[in-house]
Design a protein around this motif. Structure first.
Motif, mmCIF file in Angstrom:
data_model
loop_
_atom_site.group_PDB
_atom_site.id
_atom_site.type_symbol
_atom_site.label_atom_id
_atom_site.label_comp_id
_atom_site.label_asym_id
_atom_site.label_seq_id
_atom_site.Cartn_x
_atom_site.Cartn_y
_atom_site.Cartn_z
ATOM 1 N N PHE A 372 0.872 -1.203 0.069
ATOM 2 C CA PHE A 372 0.212 -0.039 0.081
ATOM 3 C C PHE A 372 0.908 1.342 -0.007
ATOM 4 O O PHE A 372 0.568 2.299 -0.652
ATOM 5 N N LEU A 373 2.008 1.455 0.931
ATOM 6 C CA LEU A 373 2.797 2.485 0.710
ATOM 7 C C LEU A 373 3.403 2.770 -0.474
ATOM 8 O O LEU A 373 3.728 3.765 -0.781
ATOM 9 N N LYS A 374 3.713 1.732 -1.134
ATOM 10 C CA LYS A 374 4.208 1.898 -2.568
ATOM 11 C C LYS A 374 3.247 2.682 -3.571
ATOM 12 O O LYS A 374 3.897 3.027 -4.549
ATOM 13 N N THR A 375 2.073 2.740 -3.200
ATOM 14 C CA THR A 375 1.085 3.319 -4.070
ATOM 15 C C THR A 375 0.966 4.805 -3.802
ATOM 16 O O THR A 375 0.230 5.540 -4.495
ATOM 17 N N VAL A 376 1.263 5.203 -2.516
ATOM 18 C CA VAL A 376 0.915 6.596 -2.199
ATOM 19 C C VAL A 376 1.794 7.659 -2.903
ATOM 20 O O VAL A 376 3.008 7.771 -2.910
ATOM 21 N N PRO A 377 1.246 8.370 -3.684
ATOM 22 C CA PRO A 377 2.166 9.421 -4.608
ATOM 23 C C PRO A 377 2.444 10.651 -3.847
ATOM 24 O O PRO A 377 1.722 11.825 -4.189
ATOM 25 N N ALA A 464 -3.030 -0.419 -8.111
ATOM 26 C CA ALA A 464 -2.238 -1.332 -8.006
ATOM 27 C C ALA A 464 -3.045 -2.868 -8.036
ATOM 28 O O ALA A 464 -2.682 -3.933 -7.482
ATOM 29 N N GLY A 465 -4.374 -2.432 -7.451
ATOM 30 C CA GLY A 465 -5.157 -3.750 -7.276
ATOM 31 C C GLY A 465 -5.879 -3.811 -6.237
ATOM 32 O O GLY A 465 -6.575 -4.594 -5.673
ATOM 33 N N PHE A 466 -5.653 -2.723 -5.160
ATOM 34 C CA PHE A 466 -6.511 -2.274 -3.945
ATOM 35 C C PHE A 466 -7.809 -1.907 -4.250
ATOM 36 O O PHE A 466 -8.108 -1.335 -5.106
ATOM 37 N N THR A 467 -8.930 -2.685 -3.407
ATOM 38 C CA THR A 467 -9.997 -2.053 -3.403
ATOM 39 C C THR A 467 -10.187 -1.124 -2.308
ATOM 40 O O THR A 467 -10.292 -1.384 -1.204
ATOM 41 N N VAL A 468 -10.612 0.267 -2.676
ATOM 42 C CA VAL A 468 -10.612 1.335 -1.705
ATOM 43 C C VAL A 468 -11.950 1.552 -1.318
ATOM 44 O O VAL A 468 -12.980 1.838 -2.231
ATOM 45 N N THR A 469 -12.377 1.575 0.067
ATOM 46 C CA THR A 469 -13.565 2.167 0.576
ATOM 47 C C THR A 469 -13.354 3.471 1.052
ATOM 48 O O THR A 469 -12.616 3.710 1.939
ATOM 49 N N ASP A 470 -14.317 4.480 0.841
ATOM 50 C CA ASP A 470 -14.267 5.783 1.092
ATOM 51 C C ASP A 470 -14.975 5.986 2.489
ATOM 52 O O ASP A 470 -15.875 5.903 2.681
ATOM 53 N N GLY A 471 -14.001 5.912 3.674
ATOM 54 C CA GLY A 471 -14.331 5.873 4.892
ATOM 55 C C GLY A 471 -14.552 7.331 5.320
ATOM 56 O O GLY A 471 -14.163 7.812 6.567
ATOM 57 N N GLY A 472 -14.274 8.586 4.357
ATOM 58 C CA GLY A 472 -14.591 9.971 4.891
ATOM 59 C C GLY A 472 -15.848 10.249 5.841
ATOM 60 O O GLY A 472 -16.856 9.718 5.642
ATOM 61 N N LYS A 473 -15.232 10.906 6.849
ATOM 62 C CA LYS A 473 -16.338 11.513 7.818
ATOM 63 C C LYS A 473 -16.582 12.823 7.920
ATOM 64 O O LYS A 473 -15.383 13.477 7.687
ATOM 65 N N GLY A 474 -17.377 13.476 8.452
ATOM 66 C CA GLY A 474 -17.648 15.140 8.754
ATOM 67 C C GLY A 474 -16.746 15.315 9.851
ATOM 68 O O GLY A 474 -16.348 14.350 10.702
ATOM 69 N N SER A 475 -16.603 16.514 9.933
ATOM 70 C CA SER A 475 -15.889 17.128 11.125
ATOM 71 C C SER A 475 -16.158 16.670 12.369
ATOM 72 O O SER A 475 -15.368 16.385 13.156
#
Length: 596
Positions: A372-377, A464-475
């Motif tokens: 995962f860290l290898k994918t962080v731009p 890269a193949g990860f399935t990403v879930t948007d876990g964004g929350k409000g303030s």
């Protein structure tokens, strides 16, 4: 008390919005707006702060807050302060502190003759004793539940800071006819120079009388007669101590001008008046000579949380100093008012963004963390998110050092950050070997910077193949989710301490209050223990470099970039200088001058 430590850690460290503060060195002073402008003694300037003033005790959990802290700084003095270059500056005119022993670590504080409160009472060791009592947690014998509520025993002072250092001290000794206080530590403590605080803010003689005691001497006698609290053997609450602590906790909270005895100063300025929710007026303390003597007659503080309104006030010259939140639109607006004599300084703060991985759950396996860290731009994030606000912004390559600090270059050359300089999708795919793990990324979706980070990281990880879930929350929800560990990857920030090393153990030690991602490394634990007790700066840096390398090697996460902030001021004030410290531009308030 742990409940207070973790409260302060989240209040000051989890950076959901821009934290005003550090630049990477001192920025060049902008030229004055006219060649004929001259400074003069006296005069008034107006400062805009986002939130109203609410308390004369900025060290309590109800009183802590940016505006309260800045007014406290302007109206009180002490043994030292931190300048714009993150250097600790001693104020020998107030008093001195000296290490008189290493084994045990023993520090003696002595207040100079003539230092006084604005009611004429001298500042004495009794004031230091009360400050120690509140900041040490010495008397607490409370047991807390997982939500940090008291289930048995007593918690007295609701101190909003970290008690780690002073909790390791024994009962202080007062000497030199009440002008000195000596502290002995039960074990070495690296940040002893700032442990007792940089300002003396709460008058013991006022707290004593308000709690029903005769005077400050009676308060000291009371505190000296109460043994150290033991949570394993709690005792019946002490009613006199409870009255003292209760008044310290909330007795200085106010939204309007209180009884003058609750607004005492021992610093360059006095609070002259408060109009609730509207303004606060500071006036020069004519008796003050135990520090740099200010020249302004008055400083008027107005409140407005909207950056656009702050910039408009600078343009209209109804305000002279402001620190509007830095966004692309606000930066453009500040550029437009330059022709009106408004000068702007922009620089890196002590707050930095990071992507942190949870060591429990899908990323518990080291190979998956590395993938995962290898994918962080990181470079793309710096270019697209940070640089539009500050052209000098760069990728941050250390968890424990900021670019302004001398060891930064040495640590980043060997800590392993070079292996994550840019996204490497092919390397990530190789590590995944066809797997498509689902990762939940938590961030504050109300923060446009964090939302932009999520978009870039999510797109890269999916390549890269990860399935990403948007876990964004409000303030209102994201911080609780962070504390609950409801994430696989979290995007958040720390605001680093301007001096010292105490924050490193708080973040990286197993089970520490600010260890939010279940990171645990026995070697790091040993090194943080050494760090907390190491007084030598060079040896502290060597320990932190080892920790930095181990944290990168374990796949803890990745630092992204330092946040930026702005300070702006109009043509009728000089001496304003962008600063790395939590009080922002107020750090040298005594140097501000009126410009005709």
């Amino acid at each position: 008390m742990r409940a207070r430590r973790i409260s302060k850690a989240f209040t000051l460290a989890v950076a959901a919005v821009l934290a005003l503060g550090a630049c990477t060195g001192t920025p060049p002073a902008p030229k004055e707006s006219t060649a004929t402008a001259t400074t003069s003694q006296g005069g008034n300037i107006t400062v805009l702060e986002p939130a109203p003033f609410t308390s004369f005790n900025a060290a309590s959990t109800t009183g802590q807050g940016a505006t309260n802290t800045r007014i406290d700084y302007a109206t009180h003095s002490g043994f030292n302060y931190v300048d714009s270059g993150l250097k600790l500056v001693k104020n020998d005119k107030f008093g001195k502190y000296e290490k008189i022993s290493d084994k045990p670590l023993t520090i003696k504080y002595t207040i100079n003759s003539g230092v006084q409160w604005s009611d004429g009472a001298p500042v004495t060791a009794a004031d230091l004793f009360l400050q120690w009592a509140a900041a040490s947690g010495y008397y607490n014998d409370a047991t807390l539940d997982p939500a940090f509520k008291v289930v048995k025993g007593s918690a007295y002072f609701n101190y909003g800071g970290d008690t780690t250092g002073l909790s390791q001290t024994s009962m202080p000794v007062i000497g030199d006819n009440g002008s000195s206080l000596t502290l002995s530590y039960t074990k070495p403590y690296s940040d002893w120079e700032t442990a007792l605080g940089s300002t003396v803010s709460i008058p013991a003689h006022i707290v004593a009388v308000r709690a029903g005691l005769k005077d400050a001497d009676a308060l000291v006698s009371l505190l000296q007669g109460i043994p150290k609290g033991d949570p394993s053997a709690p005792v019946k609450p002490n009613p006199e101590l409870r009255k003292v602590a209760d008044f310290w906790n909330t007795g200085f909270d106010t939204k309007s001008m209180p009884d003058p005895s609750l607004a005492l100063s021992n610093g360059p300025y006095l609070v002259k008046g408060i109009t609730a929710g509207k303004e606060l007026v500071l006036t020069r303390n004519v008796d003050y000579n135990w520090g740099t003597v200010p020249t302004l007659d008055t400083i008027t503080v107005h409140y407005n949380s909207k950056a656009g309104a702050q910039i408009a006030a600078l343009k209209a010259k109804t305000a002279d100093v402001a620190s509007p939140a830095l966004t692309a639109d606000n930066l453009a607006a500040l550029a437009e008012v330059k022709s009106d004599g408004v000068q702007t300084q922009v620089g890196n703060t002590l707050g930095f963004d990071q992507a942190v991985l949870n060591f429990k759950g899908v990323l518990a396996k080291p190979d998956l963390r590395t993938a995962f860290l290898k994918t962080v731009p990181r470079q793309d994030i710096a270019d697209q998110v940070a640089k539009p606000l500050n052209p000098d912004a760069t990728v941050l390559n250390s968890f424990v050092f900021r670019a302004v600090q001398t060891p930064y270059k040495e640590s980043t050359s060997s800590n392993g950050s070079a292996g994550f300089a840019a996204a490497d999708i092919d390397a990530a795919k190789k590590l995944l070997a066809g797997a498509t793990p689902t990762v939940r990324i938590l961030y504050n979706k109300d923060d446009p910077v964090r939302a932009a980070e999520f978009d870039l990281i999510s797109a890269s990880a999916q390549m890269a193949g990860f399935t990403v879930t948007d876990g964004g929350k409000g303030s209102a929800q994201w911080l609780q989710a962070l504390k609950d560990g409801a994430f696989d990857v979290a995007l958040y920030g720390w605001t680093s301490n301007p001096t010292g090393s105490v924050q490193v153990p708080q973040v990286f030690r197993t089970g520490a209050p600010s260890n939010l991602n279940n990171f645990s490394n026995t070697v790091v634990d040993q090194l943080t223990e050494q760090l907390a007790g190491e007084p030598d700066d060079a040896k502290q840096n060597a320990l932190k470099m080892q920790i930095d390398k181990l944290v990168f090697g374990a796949g803890y996460g990745l630092p992204l970039f330092q946040r930026s902030a702005a300070a702006a001021y109009g043509p009728h004030v000089s001496g304003v200088q962008y600063s790395p410290v939590p009080v922002g531009v107020w750090w040298n308030v005594w140097d501000w001058k009126y410009v005709k």
